[in-house]
Scaffold this active site. Structure first.
Site, short mmCIF file in Angstrom:
data_model
loop_
_atom_site.label_atom_id
_atom_site.label_comp_id
_atom_site.label_asym_id
_atom_site.label_seq_id
_atom_site.Cartn_x
_atom_site.Cartn_y
_atom_site.Cartn_z
N HIS A 17 0.86 -1.18 0.00
CA HIS A 17 0.00 0.00 0.00
C HIS A 17 0.90 1.24 0.00
O HIS A 17 1.94 1.26 0.65
CB HIS A 17 -0.90 -0.02 1.24
CG HIS A 17 -1.89 1.10 1.27
ND1 HIS A 17 -1.56 2.37 1.67
CD2 HIS A 17 -3.22 1.13 0.96
CE1 HIS A 17 -2.62 3.14 1.61
NE2 HIS A 17 -3.64 2.42 1.18
N ASP A 19 0.96 4.11 1.50
CA ASP A 19 1.35 4.63 2.81
C ASP A 19 2.31 3.68 3.52
O ASP A 19 3.19 4.12 4.26
CB ASP A 19 0.11 4.85 3.68
CG ASP A 19 -0.81 5.91 3.11
OD1 ASP A 19 -0.31 6.86 2.48
OD2 ASP A 19 -2.04 5.78 3.29
N LYS A 20 2.13 2.39 3.29
CA LYS A 20 3.02 1.42 3.94
C LYS A 20 4.40 1.37 3.28
O LYS A 20 5.40 1.10 3.94
CB LYS A 20 2.36 0.04 3.92
CG LYS A 20 1.28 -0.10 4.98
CD LYS A 20 1.93 -0.04 6.33
CE LYS A 20 1.01 0.49 7.40
NZ LYS A 20 1.73 0.89 8.61
N GLU A 45 10.37 11.44 7.40
CA GLU A 45 9.09 11.26 6.73
C GLU A 45 9.33 10.94 5.25
O GLU A 45 10.31 11.42 4.66
CB GLU A 45 8.24 12.53 6.83
CG GLU A 45 8.14 13.12 8.23
CD GLU A 45 7.29 12.29 9.16
OE1 GLU A 45 6.52 11.44 8.66
OE2 GLU A 45 7.37 12.51 10.38
N GLU A 58 14.47 15.37 10.22
CA GLU A 58 15.66 15.85 10.92
C GLU A 58 16.29 14.72 11.71
O GLU A 58 15.60 13.83 12.23
CB GLU A 58 15.32 17.02 11.84
CG GLU A 58 14.22 16.74 12.85
CD GLU A 58 13.98 17.93 13.76
OE1 GLU A 58 14.10 19.07 13.29
OE2 GLU A 58 13.70 17.71 14.95
N LYS A 168 -5.73 -4.44 0.23
CA LYS A 168 -6.44 -4.00 1.44
C LYS A 168 -7.44 -5.09 1.82
O LYS A 168 -7.93 -5.82 0.96
CB LYS A 168 -7.20 -2.68 1.19
CG LYS A 168 -6.34 -1.52 0.76
CD LYS A 168 -7.16 -0.27 0.51
CE LYS A 168 -7.55 0.42 1.79
NZ LYS A 168 -8.16 1.75 1.55
N PHE A 232 -7.87 -4.06 -10.96
CA PHE A 232 -6.92 -3.43 -10.03
C PHE A 232 -5.51 -3.86 -10.45
O PHE A 232 -4.88 -4.68 -9.79
CB PHE A 232 -7.24 -3.86 -8.59
CG PHE A 232 -6.41 -3.19 -7.51
CD1 PHE A 232 -5.51 -2.17 -7.79
CD2 PHE A 232 -6.57 -3.60 -6.20
CE1 PHE A 232 -4.77 -1.57 -6.79
CE2 PHE A 232 -5.82 -3.01 -5.18
CZ PHE A 232 -4.93 -2.00 -5.47
N ASP A 240 -1.72 5.89 -6.33
CA ASP A 240 -2.13 6.83 -5.28
C ASP A 240 -0.89 7.20 -4.48
O ASP A 240 -0.05 6.34 -4.19
CB ASP A 240 -3.18 6.18 -4.37
CG ASP A 240 -3.88 7.17 -3.45
OD1 ASP A 240 -3.69 8.39 -3.64
OD2 ASP A 240 -4.61 6.72 -2.55
N ALA A 241 -0.75 8.44 -4.10
CA ALA A 241 0.41 8.86 -3.32
C ALA A 241 0.37 8.27 -1.92
O ALA A 241 -0.70 7.97 -1.38
CB ALA A 241 0.46 10.39 -3.23
N ARG A 246 0.16 7.54 7.87
CA ARG A 246 -1.27 7.74 7.56
C ARG A 246 -2.14 6.55 7.91
O ARG A 246 -3.34 6.59 7.69
CB ARG A 246 -1.45 8.08 6.08
CG ARG A 246 -1.46 9.55 5.80
CD ARG A 246 -2.23 9.94 4.56
NE ARG A 246 -1.85 9.22 3.37
CZ ARG A 246 -2.02 9.71 2.14
NH1 ARG A 246 -2.54 10.91 1.97
NH2 ARG A 246 -1.69 9.01 1.08
N LYS A 247 -1.55 5.49 8.43
CA LYS A 247 -2.34 4.29 8.73
C LYS A 247 -2.22 3.92 10.21
O LYS A 247 -1.94 2.78 10.58
CB LYS A 247 -1.89 3.13 7.84
CG LYS A 247 -2.33 3.29 6.40
CD LYS A 247 -3.84 3.17 6.26
CE LYS A 247 -4.33 3.40 4.85
NZ LYS A 247 -4.32 4.82 4.46
N LYS A 267 10.40 7.31 13.52
CA LYS A 267 10.74 7.99 14.77
C LYS A 267 11.59 7.10 15.66
O LYS A 267 11.24 5.94 15.92
CB LYS A 267 9.46 8.37 15.52
CG LYS A 267 8.59 9.36 14.77
CD LYS A 267 7.30 9.64 15.52
CE LYS A 267 6.41 10.60 14.74
NZ LYS A 267 5.12 10.84 15.43
N LYS A 271 11.14 9.38 20.93
CA LYS A 271 9.83 9.96 20.62
C LYS A 271 8.76 9.11 21.29
O LYS A 271 8.53 7.96 20.93
CB LYS A 271 9.58 9.99 19.11
CG LYS A 271 10.22 11.16 18.38
CD LYS A 271 11.70 11.06 18.27
CE LYS A 271 12.27 12.13 17.33
NZ LYS A 271 13.76 12.08 17.32
N ASP A 273 5.65 9.22 21.14
CA ASP A 273 4.59 8.75 20.25
C ASP A 273 4.75 7.26 19.99
O ASP A 273 3.76 6.52 19.91
CB ASP A 273 4.66 9.48 18.90
CG ASP A 273 3.97 10.82 18.93
OD1 ASP A 273 3.13 11.03 19.81
OD2 ASP A 273 4.27 11.66 18.07
#
Length: 389
Positions: A17, A19-20, A45, A58, A168, A232, A240-241, A246-247, A267, A271, A273
């Site tokens: 995918h 995003d992955k 990123e 960074e 998906k 598909f 798709d970008a 995002r997931k 990260k 971090k 998060d």
């Protein structure tokens, strides 16, 4: 439908995918930094689109990677995922690198100095969750959504050329009296070879769904949706970008538990998060594994530059065999929840992150080299003793 019955749905996405792909590249770069310097600070990123990868972020390291090395890692990740199509090919894509040094203002807040311990890398709230719905103490809908795509991915990597990297899944389960009993609907969309018809793809995919669900859980044929939009063939970043982070619901509990909002990939473990979400899962899983509750949610909050958590909260959802207040006292005594304490407890300053980027960060088996260390249940005995005393 009565209050005792409910439907709940979760989705997963494959390593191909868009995003992955971005998550994987970011964490490949993180792993490379940590291999050279376990104390490296990394926040990278990635953007993916048609034959293009853009890196930004960074870093700070005693032995930093060059832009050329980061570019090579991006190509390696894309190659291992399996992209060799005209619009996204590991050899042909261009890589732009805008990674620069870490902000001095952030560094002074996070670094230990004098009598000041290492502070959290950012403010935020992080959640951990565990429940008895599956053998891995995870919610069932996200677990089976992941397993369907893992089965398709294994077939592809084992040599089945009919599937492409992008896919998906979505699984809807019926719950009776709080327990999942069967799937009512399953959706799978998978990139495929151009010569295959929609019927061909359906015949190929359904056995992998059936093998991934518990016996007797398959929905009726009309409630299984395979590539519902039709053809598909063009997939991945060419279709798709993609962006890092995002997931986040796919990465965690499929919507069955709260999420603090921060993404994980790219990260380093200063971090919170990432590291605090991992330790929150570790604590929640050990609470359930110790048979102290059927379900457990934990929230931890931090302020940037401050080592001690701002708050620590436990919710057992009415299933506890011990008071939440007892666990709120005992758990922080058993595990140091300062950023340095988390990193040392779970041994997070190692190159263990690229493997987390597909099929969930949680519900995975702990690995010999320290991967998925937050999935260990080595706190169970200490926890049982502590709540008795």
């Amino acid at each position: 439908m009565s209050q005792k019955s409910k439907l709940f749905t979760s989705e997963s996405v494959s390593e191909g995918h868009p995003d992955k792909v971005a998550d994987r590249i970011s964490d490949e770069i993180l792993d490379a930094f940590l291999s050279r310097d376990p104390e490296a600070r990394v926040a990278v990123e990635t953007l993916t689109t048609t034959n293009k990868v853009v890196l930004a972020g960074e870093v700070r390291s005693r032995d930093p990677l060059t832009p050329a090395e980061m570019e090579e890692l991006a190509r390696k990740a894309v190659r291992e995922i399996g992209y060799e199509q005209d619009g996204f090919h590991w050899r042909d894509l261009s890589v732009d690198c805008y990674v620069h040094g870490q902000s001095a203002d952030i560094a002074q807040g996070v670094d230990a100095s004098g009598n000041k311990d290492e502070g959290a890398g950012d403010q935020g709230i992080m959640f951990g969750f565990a429940c008895r719905e599956t053998d891995v103490l995870m919610p069932a809908p996200i677990t089976y959504s992941h397993r369907i795509l893992q089965a398709l991915s294994k077939a592809r990597h084992d040599g089945l050329k009919d599937f492409g990297p992008d896919a998906k899944s979505q699984v809807t389960l019926l719950y009776e009296d709080g327990r999942p009993v069967r799937a009512t609907k399953v959706v799978v969309s998978t990139q495929h070879a151009e010569h295959l018809t929609q019927d061909d793809v359906r015949k190929l995919v359904i056995p992998y769904i059936e093998a991934s669900l518990p016996r007797g859980w398959m929905p009726s044929s009309e409630n299984i949706y395979i590539n519902p939009t039709g053809k598909f063939v063009i997939g991945g970043p060419d279709g798709d970008a993609g962006l890092t982070g995002r997931k986040i619901i796919v990465d965690t509990y499929g919507g069955a538990a709260p999420h603090g909002g921060g993404a994980f990939s790219g990260k380093d473990p200063t971090k919170v998060d990432r590291s605090a979400a991992y330790v929150a899962r570790y604590l929640a899983k050990n609470v359930v594994a110790a048979d102290l509750a059927e379900r457990c949610t934990i929230q931890i909050s931090y302020a940037i530059g401050v080592s001690e958590p701002m708050s620590f909260y436990v919710n057992l959802h009415g299933t506890g065999r011990v008071e939440e207040s007892v666990l709120e006292k005992v758990l922080p005594e058993l595990v140091d929840l300062r950023p340095r304490g988390i990193r040392e407890r779970l041994q997070l300053n190692r190159p263990i992150y690229a493997r987390t980027t597909a099929y969930g960060h949680f519900g995975r088996a702990p690995e010999a080299d320290g991967g998925f260390s937050w999935e260990r249940t080595d706190l169970v005995d200490e926890l049982k003793d502590a709540v008795r005393s």
